[in-house]
Design an enzyme around this catalytic site. Sequence first.
Site, mmCIF file in Angstrom:
data_model
loop_
_atom_site.group_PDB
_atom_site.id
_atom_site.type_symbol
_atom_site.label_atom_id
_atom_site.label_comp_id
_atom_site.label_asym_id
_atom_site.label_seq_id
_atom_site.Cartn_x
_atom_site.Cartn_y
_atom_site.Cartn_z
ATOM 1 N N TYR A 102 0.837 -1.199 0.000
ATOM 2 C CA TYR A 102 0.000 0.000 0.000
ATOM 3 C C TYR A 102 0.875 1.254 0.000
ATOM 4 O O TYR A 102 0.595 2.217 -0.701
ATOM 5 C CB TYR A 102 -0.942 0.001 1.211
ATOM 6 C CG TYR A 102 -1.971 -1.101 1.144
ATOM 7 C CD1 TYR A 102 -3.145 -0.935 0.415
ATOM 8 C CD2 TYR A 102 -1.773 -2.310 1.804
ATOM 9 C CE1 TYR A 102 -4.087 -1.943 0.347
ATOM 10 C CE2 TYR A 102 -2.717 -3.331 1.737
ATOM 11 C CZ TYR A 102 -3.868 -3.148 1.002
ATOM 12 O OH TYR A 102 -4.798 -4.157 0.930
ATOM 13 N N ASN A 130 -12.486 -1.106 -4.957
ATOM 14 C CA ASN A 130 -12.322 -1.463 -6.360
ATOM 15 C C ASN A 130 -13.585 -2.185 -6.842
ATOM 16 O O ASN A 130 -13.957 -3.208 -6.292
ATOM 17 C CB ASN A 130 -11.094 -2.380 -6.486
ATOM 18 C CG ASN A 130 -10.980 -3.059 -7.827
ATOM 19 O OD1 ASN A 130 -11.534 -2.613 -8.821
ATOM 20 N ND2 ASN A 130 -10.257 -4.167 -7.844
ATOM 21 N N CYS A 138 -6.654 -5.895 -7.310
ATOM 22 C CA CYS A 138 -6.407 -5.365 -5.970
ATOM 23 C C CYS A 138 -5.850 -6.433 -5.033
ATOM 24 O O CYS A 138 -5.242 -6.096 -4.009
ATOM 25 C CB CYS A 138 -7.680 -4.744 -5.400
ATOM 26 S SG CYS A 138 -9.102 -5.828 -5.411
ATOM 27 N N HIS A 139 -6.009 -7.695 -5.390
ATOM 28 C CA HIS A 139 -5.468 -8.774 -4.549
ATOM 29 C C HIS A 139 -3.933 -8.787 -4.560
ATOM 30 O O HIS A 139 -3.329 -9.429 -3.713
ATOM 31 C CB HIS A 139 -6.013 -10.132 -5.008
ATOM 32 C CG HIS A 139 -5.697 -10.471 -6.429
ATOM 33 N ND1 HIS A 139 -6.455 -9.991 -7.484
ATOM 34 C CD2 HIS A 139 -4.714 -11.216 -6.977
ATOM 35 C CE1 HIS A 139 -5.947 -10.451 -8.615
ATOM 36 N NE2 HIS A 139 -4.881 -11.186 -8.332
ATOM 37 N N GLU A 165 -1.877 -17.226 -9.448
ATOM 38 C CA GLU A 165 -1.005 -16.473 -10.345
ATOM 39 C C GLU A 165 0.454 -16.925 -10.257
ATOM 40 O O GLU A 165 1.196 -16.799 -11.221
ATOM 41 C CB GLU A 165 -1.142 -14.984 -10.064
ATOM 42 C CG GLU A 165 -2.509 -14.465 -10.477
ATOM 43 C CD GLU A 165 -2.716 -12.994 -10.196
ATOM 44 O OE1 GLU A 165 -1.813 -12.344 -9.632
ATOM 45 O OE2 GLU A 165 -3.801 -12.484 -10.535
#
Length: 175
Positions: A102, A130, A138-139, A165
């Site tokens: 962040y 989001n 956003c993950h 991913e």
Amino acid sequence: MSLPFIQYTLIPTPLGEMIALAEQDSLCALWFVGQRYAAEPEDDWRLEPDLPLFAALQEQLGDYFNGRLQLFHLPLLLRGTPFRLAVWNELRTIPAGATTTYGALAKIVAAKRDGRTPAAQAVGGAVGHNPLTIIIPCHRVVGGDGSLTGYAGGLHRKAALLELEKRGKVPQFSP
């Protein structure tokens, strides 16, 4: 002059059912059913499961969950404050399998805007709101120490998406 209306559908995924919203032939929202900040169907929404946009979304989500897609190609309609739009645009630059914090995201947004670094909490608020989860990734934003924090769809889903991913498959999942 008629106002645009919201079309929606429900899409099953390995991580739970999702609700997709479309307006003006563009995708404007995608959430896990019941996730924090997600809207509930309203009287003026129309259930349109056969909409071509939703068919394309479902196909691309299937490819994503099968490890064959990293970047979505769909028309999007984003609405938000200039700050939120800036944060959401930066989220789209985080490559699949990578993460950022962040705080780092706040510095990038500041460099592209007025130079004043917003608080990491302000960035977290924008990330949390989001409207297009997974599509705007956003993950991929984690705490300053690398810990999994603040995913409106649930930390179990955030962990599963990051695992997908990195390894190309969704780990065992139970809601």
